[in-house]
Each structure stands twice: as C-alpha cells, then as structure tokens.
Design an enzyme around this catalytic site. Structure first.
Site, mmCIF file in Angstrom:
data_model
loop_
_atom_site.group_PDB
_atom_site.id
_atom_site.type_symbol
_atom_site.label_atom_id
_atom_site.label_comp_id
_atom_site.label_asym_id
_atom_site.label_seq_id
_atom_site.Cartn_x
_atom_site.Cartn_y
_atom_site.Cartn_z
ATOM 1 N N ILE A 165 -7.991 -32.854 -13.287
ATOM 2 C CA ILE A 165 -9.122 -32.155 -12.678
ATOM 3 C C ILE A 165 -8.837 -32.045 -11.186
ATOM 4 C CG2 ILE A 165 -11.630 -32.070 -12.482
ATOM 5 C CD1 ILE A 165 -11.695 -34.396 -14.560
ATOM 6 N N ILE B 2 -6.815 -37.014 -11.235
ATOM 7 C CA ILE B 2 -7.313 -36.191 -10.136
ATOM 8 C C ILE B 2 -6.158 -35.485 -9.422
ATOM 9 C CG2 ILE B 2 -8.728 -36.132 -8.064
ATOM 10 C CD1 ILE B 2 -10.153 -37.045 -10.689
ATOM 11 N N LYS B 3 -6.243 -34.169 -9.393
ATOM 12 C CA LYS B 3 -5.223 -33.366 -8.711
ATOM 13 C C LYS B 3 -5.590 -33.228 -7.233
ATOM 14 C CE LYS B 3 -3.416 -29.846 -11.131
ATOM 15 N NZ LYS B 3 -3.338 -28.605 -11.967
ATOM 16 N N ILE B 4 -4.732 -33.756 -6.392
ATOM 17 C CA ILE B 4 -4.909 -33.638 -4.944
ATOM 18 C C ILE B 4 -3.974 -32.536 -4.446
ATOM 19 C CG2 ILE B 4 -4.773 -34.806 -2.720
ATOM 20 C CD1 ILE B 4 -6.928 -35.926 -4.588
#
Length: 233
Positions: free
Chosen positions: A63, A92-94
């Site tokens: 996400i 979590i996509k940074i």
C-alpha cells in the site's frame, strides 16, 4: 521452508486478483495511486479490506504513501495507520522521490521494525542501495521506466544492486516492477530478481503460446477419437 513465490499481482482489479490468487501461484500483490485510479478506487482501506477477504491474513499487499510531497510525519503516521488496520498484510510503499531522498530514507529508518517497507519508485542503483541500508524489506526497481530514463539501464542496475546486497550481506528482497513485456519478466528472473510484479494481462501472455493451444487440441482430439474404448480409472 519454501520461499514465497516470486510472482506478485500488479493490479487493483478484484476479479482478476481472485482468479489468479485461487491458482496458488502468487506470493503477494502491489497497489499504487495509478493502479487504484485506473480501477476507480478512492476508498483505499475499503479496497484493501476486499483484497484481504480474498487472500486472507499473512499475504503481503503493498500500500503506497500516495504523495511524495507529504512531510515525514505524515508519511510515518499513514504507514502506522495502514499497518494497524492490516497488521499481517500491509507492506508500506515509501516513494523514493529523487528530489528529497534524505526524507524518504529518513522515513524508512524511522519505521524500521514497526512496519514492513517496500521502497518504491526506484530507477537508480543508488536509490535501491540506500533503501537496503535502511533495512527495507523490499526495494523496487522500475524496469521499464529505468530503461526509459536512459541512464545505466535496468539490467545493469539490477546487477549492481544484487552485487552490493551480496557484498554487504543485506536482506532486502529485490522487486522488479514497471514491466512492459514478457521478455522483461524472463530477463529479470534470469538475472536473479527475487520478485516481479506482473499485471494480469501480462501473466496471461507470459503463459500463452498459440503452438501450445494447437498441441492441447491435438492431444484432446486423440483422446476423443477413441474415448469410448479408453479406460481412465
């Protein structure tokens, strides 16, 4: 223990997701703002919940923090909220916006041990190596976009990142995204990528040849011609 599949689903389409999840070949799924917008998704938590209903707990779903202009505190807060909502699924996509890599890397460092991280938007070896050094679980190289950038090219960049990972004994898995054609899937796996994210249309194409259709038809007909004489069980 068997390693997770290197085939990740790259779409927000729930019908296609269920179809390919039920095959048992997927190791994870990825989403991003472009994918979600394409499928008309505006309530992100609601959509992720629908994906979890299909795949169950423990299946990684990436996400993305949707705007690289968010400040560090906003990114950290959103990452923690998504992880609390989907504790066994959320990765979590940074986004590694090259205009402020210290911020992106700082967010990853702050979140280390608290959330699973997929460092995304990677087009250079430097970006991916930096993300690996923060302890990110996954680092994503955008194959097609890397080639379009006209720098070192995706294949060369992947080799550099893999060599650095080996030399420095790092644990990040390397994801290849931004796949444009099936030949890039094959090349990425041949070079040693851990994961390739593949849109459903390209999964179909990757597994299809007309010659195989002709062969299946030939075998089917051979059986049907003598079906009344054959004992199967």
């Amino acid at each position: 223990m068997r390693k997770e599949s290197g085939i990740f689903f790259d779409s927000a389409n729930l019908i296609d997701f269920k179809k390919w999840f039920d095959t048992g070949i997927l190791g994870g799924a990825t989403t991003n703002p472009v994918i979600l917008q394409k499928d008309g998704v505006f309530n992100i938590p609601e959509h992720i919940e629908k994906m979890v209903e299909i795949c169950g707990n423990g299946f990684p779903i990436s996400i993305e923090v949707p705007d690289s202009n968010m400040n560090k505190e906003e990114m950290v807060t959103l990452a923690l909220v998504y992880t609390k909502m989907f504790p066994t699924n959320a990765v979590i996509k940074i986004p590694m916006d090259p205009r402020d890599m210290p911020k992106a890397l700082g967010v990853m460092t702050k979140l280390k041990g608290l959330v699973k991280i997929n460092a995304t938007l990677g087009l250079t070896a430097g970006q991916l190596i930096g993300a690996m050094e923060t302890g990110a679980e996954y680092v994503s190289l955008f194959w097609g976009r890397c080639d379009e950038a006209g720098r070192d090219g995706a294949a060369s960049t992947l080799k550099t990142v893999m060599k650095y990972r080996e030399t420095h004994n790092l644990d990040s898995k390397i994801i290849i995204g931004s796949i444009r054609k099936v030949e890039q899937i094959d090349e990425a796996f041949v070079l040693g990528a851990d994961i390739v994210t593949i849109p459903p249309k390209l999964i179909e194409e990757w597994m299809f040849t007309q010659r195989c259709v002709e062969t299946a038809d030939q075998f089917n007909q051979a059986y049907r011609d003598v079906q009344d004489k054959v004992t199967l069980i």
